[in-house]
Design a protein around this motif. Sequence first.
Motif, short mmCIF file in Angstrom:
data_model
loop_
_atom_site.label_atom_id
_atom_site.label_comp_id
_atom_site.label_asym_id
_atom_site.label_seq_id
_atom_site.Cartn_x
_atom_site.Cartn_y
_atom_site.Cartn_z
N MET A 1 83.89 24.73 -45.42
CA MET A 1 83.19 23.54 -44.90
C MET A 1 84.07 22.85 -43.88
SD MET A 1 81.53 21.84 -48.25
CE MET A 1 80.20 20.74 -47.88
N ALA B 1 80.87 18.76 -41.99
CA ALA B 1 80.05 19.03 -43.17
C ALA B 1 80.54 18.19 -44.35
CB ALA B 1 80.09 20.51 -43.51
N ALA C 1 78.36 15.61 -46.39
CA ALA C 1 78.17 15.71 -47.83
C ALA C 1 78.52 14.40 -48.52
CB ALA C 1 79.03 16.85 -48.38
N PHE D 1 68.83 11.60 -46.60
CA PHE D 1 68.01 12.64 -45.98
C PHE D 1 68.60 13.08 -44.65
CE2 PHE D 1 64.05 10.97 -48.31
CZ PHE D 1 64.38 11.74 -49.40
N PHE D 2 69.08 12.10 -43.87
CA PHE D 2 69.71 12.44 -42.59
C PHE D 2 70.93 13.33 -42.82
CE2 PHE D 2 67.68 9.07 -39.90
CZ PHE D 2 67.31 9.94 -38.90
N VAL E 1 71.64 15.24 -45.36
CA VAL E 1 71.28 16.58 -45.81
C VAL E 1 70.75 17.41 -44.64
CG1 VAL E 1 69.73 17.87 -47.32
CG2 VAL E 1 70.89 15.88 -48.17
N LEU F 1 73.65 18.68 -42.96
CA LEU F 1 74.20 19.83 -43.69
C LEU F 1 73.42 21.09 -43.37
CD1 LEU F 1 74.99 18.47 -47.26
CD2 LEU F 1 76.60 19.31 -45.57
N PHE F 2 72.09 20.98 -43.33
CA PHE F 2 71.25 22.14 -42.97
C PHE F 2 71.63 22.64 -41.59
CE2 PHE F 2 67.42 20.76 -45.75
CZ PHE F 2 68.11 21.20 -46.86
N GLY G 1 74.46 22.30 -40.11
CA GLY G 1 75.75 22.96 -40.19
C GLY G 1 75.63 24.36 -40.77
N LEU G 2 74.64 24.56 -41.65
CA LEU G 2 74.44 25.87 -42.26
C LEU G 2 73.64 26.80 -41.35
CD1 LEU G 2 73.75 24.81 -45.91
CD2 LEU G 2 75.51 26.38 -45.18
N GLY G 3 73.24 26.30 -40.19
CA GLY G 3 72.55 27.17 -39.24
C GLY G 3 71.05 27.19 -39.39
N ALA G 4 70.51 26.35 -40.25
CA ALA G 4 69.05 26.33 -40.43
C ALA G 4 68.47 25.19 -39.60
CB ALA G 4 68.69 26.17 -41.90
#
Lengths: 103, 175, 398
Positions: free
Chosen positions: B1, B5, B9, B36-37, B39, B42-43, B45-48
């Motif tokens: 991370m 990230a 978190a 929500f923002f 998270v 985080l999404f 950062g995870l590439g989604a």
Amino acid sequence: MTPLQRYLVVSTLLFGVGLAGALTRRNAILVLVGIELMLTAANLNFIAFWRYGPNPESAAGIVFTLFAIAVAAAETAVGLALIIKIYRHRRTTNLDQMDALKG
Amino acid sequence: MDPAAIIAALLALGGAVAAVSLRNLIHCALCLVLTFFSVAALFLGLGAEFVSFAQVMVYVGAIAILIVFASLMTRDPGTDPARAHEPRAIRPWPLGLGIAGAVTGVLLACVGSSRLLPDVATPATAPSVRELGQELMTRYVVALEVVGLLLTAAMIGAVVLAVREPRRPDQEVGR
Amino acid sequence: MAQTLDQLLVLAQQRLVALWPAPWQPWVAAFLGAAAIVATFGGLFALTTWLERKGLARIQNRLGPNRVGPYGLLQPIADGLKMLTKEDIVPRAADQWIHFLAPILKVVPVLLAYSVIPFGRHLVALDLEAGLLFFFAVGSATEIAVFMAGWGSRNKYSLLGAMRAIAQLISYEVPLVLSAVSVVLLAGTLSLPAIVDSQAGHGWAGLANWHVFTPWGLAGFVLFMIAATAKTSRSPFDLPEGESEIIAGHMVEYSGFKYALFYLGEYLSLFAISGVGITLFLGGWRAPVAWLDWVPSYLWFGIKLLGCIAVFIWLRGTMPRLRADQLMNFAWKFMLPMSLVTLVAAAVWHATATWTFAGAGLWRWVLGAALLLLPYRALSRGLTQRGRFGPRRYRFAD
């Protein structure tokens, strides 16, 4: 810890906070907030497993999260409509006082 | 991370704790927006990408607003004084916290101890929006239709539940 | 030559970035892009306030600002100085943090939204694959800002204004997104530069292949612009402000710089949403006819943007404000069905693209127009005949 585990820890903590909120708060709206937090934690899990999982080429994790988001939206809309309806009837959103089956 | 990230978190967790523990309902809802923002970040950062934007659009644009509206339309008058003396069967605070803590602990222990897959060398690359659309319209098309039906049903249900029946003129006369 | 002129801004950015050591270059590039966007649209904001005041004045048979500078051109600077030197008042009962954060949260997402709009050939800060979704997602943060302003001020007017504003924003977001979806359906992509590329080339009589020159595209453009007017709460949909009823709504407790931020955010979102409308329906930075291709692409974008702004000013000078119930009826009983019909018409247009027999183009047009006009007729008759938009009848509050 692997990156996957770190994300899992974050989502577990998020789930725990949501669960604590849903169990301890007595306001129905806040219980719903707790449930939303738990759902979000589950979504984070899906995405983390998709990203670091053994099957990265499949879009299943992303698709599942999209469906989960849609279902969460539906659930919140109906849940809040129910809360408002109950409030109009009983003048309370306190879950402890919604204990009569008879209208 | 990476640091971004970690910050996201921490913000998500902080916002979540505030959202379920603050007294003022509106503050809770706004802290929920923060969660929500974060998270969504985080999404990202995870590439989604797609999920992240959808998360912001649905959760911040719709769900948070709904919660805010509901909190404004209901006012909790606190415990009804007529029922204040009733003994409550269980004390919710310690029990709820205990259960949540136990569940979290078990989950954390599982995450820590289970033999998870080793760190993948090349993390998944996000499918393009086009591929995602293809998947949704072919393999997951039944689920997509069902979700569409569910959302329609939920919308109609919510409207039917929350609508205030207008008083008809003939009833007005009778009163 | 024309090529260099067209790519002038892109080349300038590349030159400037090349001056820095390699690890800094992405940051410098991002900073340059952001600075250019903020400077350009900040300047356009100043110009538009002047244009709007002048234009409204002409419509109302007045002179408008004419004291500061030639033709009152320096009026925006004077206004800005006045705003900045005003006292910043925070009501004692207000929720300090929320009251403070609301204007910031209003402006920042709007600025973010600019990052996906292509202002010219290769002139886009961030070519996201899901750019359009990003734009709408970022736009939904405005609702939270409006609510925070309204609720945090602890004022009845501001809360009422915020509730009105949120109801309006949510209601008009649906037709806005749906009319954009019809373009996505045809272009097959969510990336805004790719959507511009899908409108390349020239069709009948040398006219460009813009989406607005199709039956569904014309309907979609009109619906998009109406929804955009409502989404940026401009007249005739300016109920959230409604200075004659709820004295500027959610902004009533703001003064000085924070008020200026709200004002700025409103105009910036107007430019952004017009920019997306241009990108979706008016061919983005493309020239309308082939022999005008030598004009630099960003100039075409600018011309179209100024045209949109002129239409918005014209509308503001012409239309009276709607009533709240008219606003909601219009959104849910006219805009929503019509945008769904537009979507169907776009799908039919897409499906009939394979027609090859003689006169197929004409038949596609007739079919598309019929698909749109019949429901339009039915919907508008249904609305007018049941007295929804009839003369105003006063009802006392019950």
